[in-house]
Write a protein that holds these residues in place. Sequence first.
Motif, PDB file in Angstrom:
ATOM      1  N   UNK A 199       0.823  -1.210   0.000  1.00 27.22           N
ATOM      2  CA  UNK A 199       0.000   0.000   0.000  1.00 27.22           C
ATOM      3  C   UNK A 199       0.852   1.252   0.000  1.00 27.22           C
ATOM      4  N   UNK A 200       1.878   1.264   0.857  1.00 29.74           N
ATOM      5  CA  UNK A 200       2.745   2.444   0.926  1.00 29.74           C
ATOM      6  C   UNK A 200       3.489   2.662  -0.387  1.00 29.74           C
ATOM      7  N   UNK A 201       3.913   1.566  -0.996  1.00 26.85           N
ATOM      8  CA  UNK A 201       4.666   1.708  -2.249  1.00 26.85           C
ATOM      9  C   UNK A 201       3.759   2.129  -3.408  1.00 26.85           C
ATOM     10  N   UNK A 202       2.514   1.600  -3.411  1.00 29.91           N
ATOM     11  CA  UNK A 202       1.549   2.068  -4.411  1.00 29.91           C
ATOM     12  C   UNK A 202       1.334   3.567  -4.291  1.00 29.91           C
ATOM     13  N   UNK A 203       1.249   4.016  -3.022  1.00 26.69           N
ATOM     14  CA  UNK A 203       1.016   5.434  -2.748  1.00 26.69           C
ATOM     15  C   UNK A 203       2.107   6.272  -3.388  1.00 26.69           C
ATOM     16  N   UNK A 204       3.367   5.820  -3.273  1.00 27.95           N
ATOM     17  CA  UNK A 204       4.471   6.580  -3.849  1.00 27.95           C
ATOM     18  C   UNK A 204       4.407   6.550  -5.367  1.00 27.95           C
ATOM     19  N   UNK A 205       4.198   5.327  -5.922  1.00 24.39           N
ATOM     20  CA  UNK A 205       4.276   5.214  -7.380  1.00 24.39           C
ATOM     21  C   UNK A 205       3.097   5.883  -8.061  1.00 24.39           C
TER      22      UNK A 205
END
Lengths: 212, 418
Positions: free
Chosen positions: A131-137
């Motif tokens: 979830x956190x990485x999706x948020x960044x990308x």
Amino acid sequence: MGSAFNVFLEAAFIENLVLAYFLGMCSYLAVSKSVKTAIGLGAAVIFVLGITMPINWLLNKFLLEPGTNIFGGMLGQEMDLTFLRFILFIAIIASMVQLVEMIIEKYSPSLYISLGIFLPLITVNCAILGGSLFMVSRDYNLVESVAFGLGGGFGWFLAIVAIAAIREKMLYSDVPPALRGLGMAFILTGLMGIAFMSLMGIDPAALANGGK
Amino acid sequence: MGLIDFVKKLEPDKKKSPKLHTVYDGFFTFLYAPNSVTKEGVHIRDGMDLKRTMFMVVIALQLCYLFGTYNIGHQHFAALYPDLGLFSGFVPKLIYGLVQLLPIFVVANLVGLGIEFLYAAKKGHPIEEGFLVSGALIPLIMPPDVPLWMLAMSVAFAVIIGKEAFGGTGMNIFNIALLSRVFIFFAYPGEISGDAVWVSGITEIEKSLFTDYSWMHTMFNPLLEWMGTYSFVEGRPIVDSFTGATPLGLAAKGGWDAVTEVYSTTAMWWGTIPGSIGETSKPLILAGAALLVFIGIGSWRIMLSMFVGAMLTGMALNAWGATPFMEVPWLYQFYMGSFFFAMAFMATDPVTATATTKGKWIYGFFIGSVGMIIRVLNPAYPEGWMLAILFMNTFAPLIDHFVLESNISKRLKRTTSE
């Protein structure tokens, strides 16, 4: 606010973290034997996702990203610290999980015992780091990242509670011996994924703008 | 000597040839109610067992079969001769429909029942007659031109993964017929999408359409020529006015006006339009549904709440009205697509639906609502009921769980307060 609501709907139903991306499978498969514990774990995931996303968003913006982080102003020279992203995100997630663990142990010892090792293991639940990485990308802003956290958590909650209810119902089924337990859980997850494909393809943002 | 004595003579020895006995037992109990009954304890003795229940559903489907057969042929010839009346050329239409439908029916049942027999023999159980209904439903929801090997693959997938893995008849979580349909839909999207019409027996050669008959059709030509009616001539071009979009495909692009330019509301209501084999004619489906409700097999609660759910969602979409499809008046949404077939025969499947009374209202309502959302809002799929029912199959045990829990806690409160 409208875009945040769309992000919530998209994360919860259209691009469900479990049934579309197959993230967070380990605890999803292991703790889905009864609805009651599934609800507990699902709520814990919603909480952790909802709280780590904005914190990670702030840290990512003000500590890691070149151009916006505070070191640029302090040192007079841009620094790219994004290589620390994984370790920083995981540290935040781990500390939040610790918090949840303490709360659950204090207020619901029975749930704490039935969740067992899978409660601290939320730390390495791929859905949360994912979830956190999706948020960044996907370049979400702060409000959208909260919405994504809550929506993704809700989608995860929905999936684990649904499969738990099905597995409770299937206790009395005469499943072929080779498939009993996890084998059946995998088949079920696949079939549920097919069912969730029903909503895939809806674009809430486009619909809000009049179908274009 | 009655027929039953003759049939009993055929019974193979159970120990010597167990597989043959399984097959025999399956057919015997299909024909006659078994004689063995429980002797001890209190039981209701009734001939209405699982096989009889399932057979009632098959009977309720017969009108759809009759009309579906004729409609395959009617659509085919209507594409050739645009001014053709509904009843002119009755015999060739019927022959065409039968030749098209029978292989589909035979393959679906052969594959499904074959797997069923194999599993029953392997497990040492008597045959579970669960495929009776699925085998009658699957041909009706297939496009008339479905390639038979695809059909066989999808039926095998549905029966093995959807039913036998779950422990056989009555244990499945997802509707078998819908699983086979969804398998074809996702595995071979190029062949079966659902926004272009399914008129059987037509191929595209260099951007113009021609008829395409199999040897089975041309076999009937001498008979038809003798009767002096239309015959199956290879390679006849299709008239220009033939359009290739379904009502739903048209509505998605241009709203209700675009639909009525091509299809009249009466044709859509009576079902003389192209579509899957059995789902076009609304009155005949409703007659079948009435039979199911009358016998008590289909739940009227699910049907009614599904209708209400679709209606309210349709109204809400009318109020939103952002695209032409959303502006289609909610009442006309029911004229298009396969809503009634899904409502009468798919959603009411007693195995995969919710079991509690309150749960049935919730379950039906959400199918109606989700199905309408998929149909109108999701550009990826032209029709929503198949996926909406599978979607709610996923949540049916959960709904039941919460209804039971709330009942338990209500009763607990009642006892503890006194």
